[in-house]
Design a protein around this motif. Structure first.
Motif, PDB file in Angstrom:
ATOM      1  N   PHE A  43       0.809  -1.224   0.000  1.00 25.76           N
ATOM      2  CA  PHE A  43       0.000   0.000   0.000  1.00 25.76           C
ATOM      3  C   PHE A  43       0.843   1.277   0.000  1.00 25.76           C
ATOM      4  N   ALA A  44       2.041   1.183  -0.540  1.00 21.29           N
ATOM      5  CA  ALA A  44       2.869   2.383  -0.705  1.00 21.29           C
ATOM      6  C   ALA A  44       2.242   3.303  -1.750  1.00 21.29           C
ATOM      7  N   THR A  45       1.727   2.727  -2.812  1.00 16.54           N
ATOM      8  CA  THR A  45       1.044   3.515  -3.838  1.00 16.54           C
ATOM      9  C   THR A  45      -0.347   2.968  -4.143  1.00 16.54           C
ATOM     10  N   GLY A  46      -0.631   1.736  -3.762  1.00 13.50           N
ATOM     11  CA  GLY A  46      -1.956   1.158  -3.957  1.00 13.50           C
ATOM     12  C   GLY A  46      -2.895   1.525  -2.819  1.00 13.50           C
ATOM     13  N   HIS A  47      -4.166   1.179  -2.973  1.00 16.79           N
ATOM     14  CA  HIS A  47      -5.171   1.549  -1.980  1.00 16.79           C
ATOM     15  C   HIS A  47      -6.110   0.376  -1.707  1.00 16.79           C
ATOM     16  N   LYS A  48      -6.425   0.156  -0.438  1.00 15.72           N
ATOM     17  CA  LYS A  48      -7.337  -0.935  -0.081  1.00 15.72           C
ATOM     18  C   LYS A  48      -8.713  -0.742  -0.698  1.00 15.72           C
ATOM     19  N   TYR A  49      -9.139   0.500  -0.860  1.00 19.33           N
ATOM     20  CA  TYR A  49     -10.473   0.719  -1.424  1.00 19.33           C
ATOM     21  C   TYR A  49     -10.571   0.256  -2.877  1.00 19.33           C
ATOM     22  N   ASN A  50      -9.446   0.102  -3.555  1.00 20.84           N
ATOM     23  CA  ASN A  50      -9.480  -0.442  -4.911  1.00 20.84           C
ATOM     24  C   ASN A  50      -9.959  -1.892  -4.938  1.00 20.84           C
ATOM     25  N   LEU A  51      -9.916  -2.534  -3.781  1.00 23.42           N
ATOM     26  CA  LEU A  51     -10.280  -3.950  -3.676  1.00 23.42           C
ATOM     27  C   LEU A  51     -11.647  -4.158  -3.041  1.00 23.42           C
ATOM     28  N   ASP A  52     -12.372  -3.080  -2.808  1.00 25.15           N
ATOM     29  CA  ASP A  52     -13.657  -3.181  -2.090  1.00 25.15           C
ATOM     30  C   ASP A  52     -14.616  -4.179  -2.729  1.00 25.15           C
ATOM     31  N   ALA A  53     -14.640  -4.244  -4.054  1.00 26.80           N
ATOM     32  CA  ALA A  53     -15.613  -5.088  -4.745  1.00 26.80           C
ATOM     33  C   ALA A  53     -15.334  -6.579  -4.575  1.00 26.80           C
ATOM     34  N   ILE A  54     -14.096  -6.937  -4.212  1.00 26.38           N
ATOM     35  CA  ILE A  54     -13.742  -8.368  -4.152  1.00 26.38           C
ATOM     36  C   ILE A  54     -13.161  -8.798  -2.808  1.00 26.38           C
ATOM     37  N   ILE A  55     -12.993  -7.857  -1.871  1.00 26.14           N
ATOM     38  CA  ILE A  55     -12.265  -8.151  -0.644  1.00 26.14           C
ATOM     39  C   ILE A  55     -12.879  -9.312   0.140  1.00 26.14           C
ATOM     40  N   SER A  56     -14.189  -9.491   0.046  1.00 21.69           N
ATOM     41  CA  SER A  56     -14.863 -10.552   0.805  1.00 21.69           C
ATOM     42  C   SER A  56     -15.127 -11.800  -0.030  1.00 21.69           C
ATOM     43  N   HIS A  57     -14.659 -11.809  -1.253  1.00 22.28           N
ATOM     44  CA  HIS A  57     -14.909 -12.957  -2.128  1.00 22.28           C
ATOM     45  C   HIS A  57     -14.135 -14.176  -1.622  1.00 22.28           C
ATOM     46  N   PRO A  58     -14.755 -15.339  -1.600  1.00 19.85           N
ATOM     47  CA  PRO A  58     -14.078 -16.539  -1.077  1.00 19.85           C
ATOM     48  C   PRO A  58     -12.841 -16.954  -1.857  1.00 19.85           C
ATOM     49  N   ASN A  59     -12.726 -16.522  -3.109  1.00 22.22           N
ATOM     50  CA  ASN A  59     -11.562 -16.885  -3.930  1.00 22.22           C
ATOM     51  C   ASN A  59     -10.476 -15.821  -3.929  1.00 22.22           C
ATOM     52  N   PHE A  60     -10.603 -14.835  -3.023  1.00 19.96           N
ATOM     53  CA  PHE A  60      -9.643 -13.747  -2.970  1.00 19.96           C
ATOM     54  C   PHE A  60      -8.917 -13.725  -1.625  1.00 19.96           C
ATOM     55  N   THR A  61      -7.586 -13.567  -1.697  1.00 20.05           N
ATOM     56  CA  THR A  61      -6.764 -13.471  -0.486  1.00 20.05           C
ATOM     57  C   THR A  61      -5.894 -12.224  -0.570  1.00 20.05           C
ATOM     58  N   LEU A  62      -5.923 -11.423   0.480  1.00 14.56           N
ATOM     59  CA  LEU A  62      -5.085 -10.227   0.540  1.00 14.56           C
ATOM     60  C   LEU A  62      -3.896 -10.483   1.457  1.00 14.56           C
ATOM     61  N   ILE A  63      -2.703 -10.244   0.922  1.00 11.72           N
ATOM     62  CA  ILE A  63      -1.470 -10.387   1.696  1.00 11.72           C
ATOM     63  C   ILE A  63      -0.828  -9.013   1.789  1.00 11.72           C
ATOM     64  N   GLU A  64      -0.779  -8.459   2.972  1.00 16.80           N
ATOM     65  CA  GLU A  64      -0.138  -7.155   3.134  1.00 16.80           C
ATOM     66  C   GLU A  64       1.337  -7.381   3.422  1.00 16.80           C
ATOM     67  N   GLY A  65       2.182  -6.983   2.490  1.00 17.08           N
ATOM     68  CA  GLY A  65       3.610  -7.233   2.634  1.00 17.08           C
ATOM     69  C   GLY A  65       4.394  -6.549   1.539  1.00 17.08           C
ATOM     70  N   ASP A  66       5.714  -6.630   1.658  1.00 17.69           N
ATOM     71  CA  ASP A  66       6.623  -5.880   0.787  1.00 17.69           C
ATOM     72  C   ASP A  66       7.480  -6.839  -0.021  1.00 17.69           C
ATOM     73  N   ILE A  67       7.582  -6.608  -1.330  1.00 14.83           N
ATOM     74  CA  ILE A  67       8.394  -7.494  -2.171  1.00 14.83           C
ATOM     75  C   ILE A  67       9.878  -7.363  -1.870  1.00 14.83           C
ATOM     76  N   ARG A  68      10.262  -6.386  -1.090  1.00 19.53           N
ATOM     77  CA  ARG A  68      11.667  -6.279  -0.700  1.00 19.53           C
ATOM     78  C   ARG A  68      12.034  -7.280   0.387  1.00 19.53           C
ATOM     79  N   ASP A  69      11.041  -7.986   0.923  1.00 18.59           N
ATOM     80  CA  ASP A  69      11.266  -9.007   1.938  1.00 18.59           C
ATOM     81  C   ASP A  69      11.119 -10.381   1.299  1.00 18.59           C
ATOM     82  N   ILE A  70      12.201 -11.136   1.192  1.00 22.91           N
ATOM     83  CA  ILE A  70      12.189 -12.408   0.475  1.00 22.91           C
ATOM     84  C   ILE A  70      11.289 -13.435   1.144  1.00 22.91           C
TER      85      ILE A  70
END
Length: 331
Positions: A43-70
Motif C-alpha cells: 500500500f505504498a502507492t496502492g489503496h485498499k479501497y481499490n479492492l472493495d468489490a472483491i475483498i470478501s470474495h471466497p476466492n480472494f486473499t489479501l497479503i499485506e507485505g513488501d516485495i523487498r522481503d524475500i
C-alpha cells in the motif's frame, strides 16, 4: 477476449501490486471469471479501497507485505501457479528524486519475486515492463528488439528486470513474459499525489475548473493505452501454451499516437458532456520535464502475431469510459 476469459476458471494466480491501478483491475477480472487470486501489496502507492468489490470474495486473499522481503515473497507464491508481477515504484520524476528506493523496489523486489517463483516452481511469471526502456531510441514505431539508452533511473530498473527475467529462464527454466506498457490509463488510476499520471491528474483539475499545466508546448505524444487492453495482454501472456511466444517481451499499446494538446481537447469534450463549463478551462504550459521521451508509439505486430492480442479500445473509446468513471467516482 471472451474466449480467453473462459480459461481462467480455477487458475491460481498471485498479483503483486494488486491494490494498485492495474493490479486491482486485474484482480477483479480474474475473480469475476473464476480464478483464485492472491494479492500482495504494501500500500505504498496502492489503496485498499481499490479492492472493495472483491475483498470478501471466497476466492480472494489479501497479503499485506513488501516485495523487498524475500520471506514475504516465498509465502506469497505458495499455492499459486502463475505470477502477474505489477508491483513497482512508477514515475520517472520519482526515480530522479529518489533513485535508491526506486532501485530497491523495482530491481531488488523484482529479483526477490523471481527467486521465490523459481524456488516454488511457478508455471509462468508475467511482469510489467515499460516503454521507458526504449530510452533515446528515436525510431517510430517502437519495435521490441530495437532500444536505446535509458533516460532515467526508472527506465534503468525496468530494463534490468528484462535482463533478469531472461537470465532466470536460461539458468533455471522458469517461463517469463515481459509486457512493455505504454501510458496505461483508465478506471481506478489515482489522480492525487505528486507523481500522478497525466490523464487522471488533468481530469481532476478540469473537473475542478482548474488549468492543467503541460510540460513543454503540448506537442509531446504518447501511445495512450486503455486498461482493458492491458488486462487482455496479461491474461493472454499468462495462458499461452505456445513455447515460441514465451520468454520474450511485448509492447502493450493500441498503436496510435496522441499529443498532449489533442489529449486535453478530448478530455474537455468528454467531461463537457457532464459540465459544459469544463470546455472553457484554459491550459497552461510549463518547462519540459527531465527524463521525458518526446514521442512514443508502439508496434503491436509481435503481440498480435504471437499472442493473438486484439486491443478493443482506442484512446477515444477508452477516454469515454474513463471520464464516465471519474465523473461518478470523483464527484
Amino acid at each position: 477476449m471472451q474466449e480467453i476469459l473462459t480459461q481462467l476458471d480455477g487458475k491460481k494466480v498471485l498479483i503483486t501490486g494488486g491494490a494498485g491501478f492495474i493490479g486491482s483491475n486485474l484482480c477483479e477480472v480474474l475473480i469475476e471469471n473464476g480464478a483464485e487470486v492472491a494479492c500482495l501489496d504494501n500500500f505504498a502507492t496502492g489503496h485498499k479501497y481499490n479492492l472493495d468489490a472483491i475483498i470478501s470474495h471466497p476466492n480472494f486473499t489479501l497479503i499485506e507485505g513488501d516485495i523487498r522481503d524475500i520471506t514475504t515473497c516465498h509465502q506469497a507464491v505458495s499455492n499459486v501457479d502463475y505470477v502477474l508481477h505489477q508491483a513497482a515504484l512508477g514515475s520517472v520524476p520519482r526515480s530522479i528524486k529518489d533513485p535508491a528506493t526506486t532501485n530497491e523496489v523495482n530491481v531488488g523486489g523484482f529479483l526477490n519475486m523471481l527467486i521465490a517463483s523459481k524456488d516454488k516452481g511457478i508455471k509462468r511469471f508475467v511482469y510489467a515492463a515499460s516503454s521507458s526502456t526504449y530510452g533515446d531510441s528515436v525510431g517510430l514505431p517502437k519495435q521490441e528488439d530495437i532500444i536505446g539508452k535509458p533516460l532515467s533511473p526508472y527506465a534503468i530498473t525496468k530494463y534490468v528486470n528484462e535482463l533478469y527475467a531472461d537470465v532466470f529462464h536460461k539458468t533455471y527454466g522458469i517461463d517469463c513474459i515481459g509486457l512493455r506498457y505504454f501510458n496505461v490509463f483508465g478506471r481506478k488510476q489515482d489522480p492525487n499525489g505528486a507523481y500522478a499520471a497525466v490523464i487522471p491528474k488533468f481530469t481532476k483539475l478540469l473537473m475542478n475548473h482548474e488549468s492543467p499545466v503541460m510540460n513543454g508546448d503540448g506537442t509531446y505524444s504518447r501511445d495512450f493505452t486503455y486498461i482493458d487492453n492491458v488486462i487482455q495482454m496479461n491474461i493472454r501472456a499468462m495462458l499461452t501454451q505456445d513455447k515460441e511466444a514465451m520468454n520474450t517481451v511485448y509492447n502493450v499499446a493500441y498503436g496510435e499516437r496522441t499529443d498532449l494538446n489533442e489529449l486535453v481537447a478530448v478530455l474537455k469534450t468528454e467531461l463537457g458532456q457532464f459540465d459544459e463549463a469544463i470546455t472553457t478551462v484554459e491550459v497552461k504550459y510549463g518547462s519540459k520535464r527531465a527524463g521525458d521521451v518526446p514521442h512514443s508509439l508502439a508496434s503491436i505486430d509481435k503481440a498480435k502475431s504471437r499472442l493473438g492480442y486484439d486491443p478493443q479500445y482506442s484512446i477515444k473509446d477508452g477516454l469515454k469510459e474513463a471520464m464516465s468513471w471519474y465523473w461518478k467516482n470523483l464527484k
